[in-house]
Design a protein around this motif. Structure first.
Motif, PDB file in Angstrom:
ATOM      1  N   THR A   1       0.836  -1.196   0.000  1.00  0.00           N
ATOM      2  CA  THR A   1       0.000   0.000   0.000  1.00  0.00           C
ATOM      3  C   THR A   1       0.872   1.248   0.000  1.00  0.00           C
ATOM      4  O   THR A   1       0.558   2.251  -0.640  1.00  0.00           O
ATOM      5  CB  THR A   1      -0.919   0.006   1.235  1.00  0.00           C
TER       6      THR A   1
ATOM      7  N   ASP B   1      -2.042  -2.525   3.800  1.00  0.00           N
ATOM      8  CA  ASP B   1      -3.323  -2.237   4.442  1.00  0.00           C
ATOM      9  C   ASP B   1      -4.408  -3.050   3.742  1.00  0.00           C
ATOM     10  O   ASP B   1      -5.033  -2.594   2.792  1.00  0.00           O
ATOM     11  CB  ASP B   1      -3.623  -0.732   4.357  1.00  0.00           C
TER      12      ASP B   1
ATOM     13  N   ALA C   1      -3.958  -5.410   1.721  1.00  0.00           N
ATOM     14  CA  ALA C   1      -3.575  -5.474   0.311  1.00  0.00           C
ATOM     15  C   ALA C   1      -3.929  -6.845  -0.256  1.00  0.00           C
ATOM     16  O   ALA C   1      -3.683  -7.874   0.391  1.00  0.00           O
ATOM     17  CB  ALA C   1      -2.075  -5.227   0.173  1.00  0.00           C
TER      18      ALA C   1
END
Length: 345
Positions: free
Chosen positions: A151, A171, A173
């Protein structure tokens, strides 16, 4: 002359002739990016011994090329834990130098290249404070080897500019599951063996620099190399360099033997079983400290000029210091050896 010797000579000549060559050019001209990649994926199909020969020359030249993370550890991770589809998709790109990759390992706080990652289904969360630079990120998380796009990615400032590090954040991902994450320790030990060879190359270059200076620098009408104190320093560093080279070669040999055993090769039946984790731990401990000592003594022999920015001696000391933490500090490797020496108790 062995294949490893010939390969090392080619790499040394290439780096001397084209010190500013890009990774793509280096991969195209010498083929180092695909050294460990099987021929069916566009590589050379070589093993850890040949990788160690290349790594030693890269360490000698303080090369910033991503050989360790991409050509060794990423390829090693895909060969150990990647499924057929992952290998077919990623290995040709890595072998040609068109893409680079880095690997995030699990661990217990001893490695820089580890992260606090949580895998929930096909989503990855967490952070990696320090990672070697690579376009493709392969991570061991939740018992799997996964490919994920961070991220956030930011350069990590470090005193050793020859080994770029980055911060990675994930995050939730999305990830691709590439295979089971059961062989990460083997990938770590393969990386330690290559890093130990790099450290040996750097230490050997420090010895060369110190010896050349001791022959040419004169004090009181004679070369400083004729003084007993300098002789002893250089002799001690020579012993460290040769011992480090033996440790690095043993680690590479053990890694090659482990790979042969896993592939049920005929060679493994003829040789005694090797313990790659033991040899890697010995090399990780000894070669890191040998390089630190050689780099420090190189500065001492050079005297005042050795502590200036104009002289490259400080760059070797910085690389030695960063390498000593990258895949675990020497004391962590000795802790891994303790049960083999003293028993589990």
């Amino acid at each position: 002359m062995t294949l490893s010797d010939e390969l090392g000579a080619v790499v040394r000549a290439y780096l001397a002739d084209r010190p500013d060559a890009t990774w793509q050019a280096f991969a195209r001209d010498v083929g180092v990016a695909g050294l460990l990649v099987p021929e069916r994926y566009g590589g050379a199909g070589c093993g850890p011994r040949e990788a160690a020969a290349v790594a030693e020359e890269l360490g000698r030249a303080l090369s910033p090329h991503p050989f360790l993370q991409s050509a060794v550890m990423a390829v090693g991770a895909l060969m150990a834990d990647g499924d057929g589809a992952a290998r077919a998709r990623l290995l040709p790109e890595l072998a040609s130098g068109a893409a680079t990759a880095t690997v995030v390992l699990p661990g217990d706080g001893d490695l820089l290249l580890e992260g606090d990652l949580l895998l929930e289904g096909d989503r990855l969360s967490g952070a990696v404070p320090y990672a070697l630079e690579g376009e493709v990120v392969l991570a061991y998380a939740g018992g799997h080897l996964v490919e994920a796009v961070p991220t956030r990615r930011a350069a990590y400032p470090t005193v050793d500019e020859t080994r770029p590090l980055v911060r990675l954040a994930f995050d939730r991902a999305p990830v691709r599951l590439l295979g089971p994450g059961t062989s990460w320790a083997r990938v770590r030990d393969l990386g330690i063996a290559a890093l130990a060879a790099e450290q040996t190359g750097g230490a050997a270059r420090c010895l060369e620099m110190a010896t050349e200076y001791a022959r040419s620098r004169r004090q009181f009408g004679r070369p400083i190399g004729s003084f007993q104190a300098i002789k002893h320093k250089l002799a001690d560093v020579l012993l460290l360099v040769e011992s480090a080279r033996s440790a690095a070669h043993a680690a590479a040999h053990a890694a090659a033997h482990a790979a042969a055993e896993s592939a049920e090769s005929a060679e493994s039946a003829a040789e005694p079983a090797a313990e790659p984790d033991v040899f890697a731990a010995v090399a990780g401990s000894y070669c890191a400290e040998a390089y630190l000592t050689a780099a420090g003594e190189n500065i001492q022999v050079h005297g005042g000029i050795g502590v200036t920015w104009e002289h490259p001696a400080h760059r070797y000391l910085k690389r030695a210091a960063s390498d000593a933490q990258l895949l675990g500090p020497p004391q962590a490797h000795r802790a891994r050896l303790a049960p083999h020496v003293f028993g589990e108790a």
